[in-house]
Design a protein around this motif. Structure first.
Motif, PDB file in Angstrom:
ATOM      1  N   ASP A 124      49.935  37.979  34.464  1.00 44.04           N
ATOM      2  CA  ASP A 124      50.577  38.025  35.555  1.00 44.04           C
ATOM      3  C   ASP A 124      50.939  38.693  36.291  1.00 44.04           C
ATOM      4  N   ARG A 125      50.103  39.988  35.877  1.00 44.06           N
ATOM      5  CA  ARG A 125      50.151  41.107  36.729  1.00 44.06           C
ATOM      6  C   ARG A 125      50.628  41.647  38.240  1.00 44.06           C
ATOM      7  N   SER A 126      50.430  41.914  38.920  1.00 43.58           N
ATOM      8  CA  SER A 126      50.189  42.500  40.355  1.00 43.58           C
ATOM      9  C   SER A 126      49.421  43.062  40.484  1.00 43.58           C
ATOM     10  N   LYS A 148      43.748  42.226  44.032  1.00 47.32           N
ATOM     11  CA  LYS A 148      43.497  41.826  43.170  1.00 47.32           C
ATOM     12  C   LYS A 148      42.259  41.671  43.012  1.00 47.32           C
TER      13      LYS A 148
END
Length: 125
Positions: free
Chosen positions: A29-31, A78
């Motif tokens: 879930d890393r940005s 992303k």
């Protein structure tokens, strides 16, 4: 005692679950984060052409003197970033290094008539 045995099992399990919640279950879930990409081309001679592509956007140059060095600031994105670099030399020698956030990602070189060298890679944000 059944109550004591049940309690000794429950606390380690809660500790593991809590640790996974705090760490984000292994980083999935890393940005996205920004990166610094560096192309460093050294050698003897003049490159007949130099082409680099970053995230699908190609840039080409002709008759590039050595050494050639370029730093790119890649914004947080992303899905990450992709790059490719090709240095072509009519004669002489060329050595190419690519760094991402200070770590060498690829390197290589060649010497002689009509050689080319380069590197490619990607980030996995």
């Amino acid at each position: 005692m059944p109550g004591v045995r049940g309690r000794s099992v429950r606390w380690p399990v809660l500790g593991v679950v809590g640790a996974l919640l705090v760490t984000g279950c292994g980083g999935h879930d890393r940005s996205p984060r920004p990166h610094t990409l560096v192309f460093d081309v050294t050698g003897q001679g003049t490159l007949s052409s130099l082409t680099y592509t970053i995230d699908g956007r190609a840039t080409g140059r002709k008759s590039v003197g050595l050494p050639w060095h370029q730093t790119f600031r890649l914004p947080a994105r992303k899905g990450g970033h992709k790059w490719d670099l090709t240095a072509k030399l009519d004669s002489g020698s060329v050595y190419v290094e690519v760094y991402l956030d200070g770590a060498r990602m690829s390197s290589g070189g060649c010497a002689g008539d009509g050689c080319d060298s380069g590197g490619s890679g990607s980030t996995a944000d």
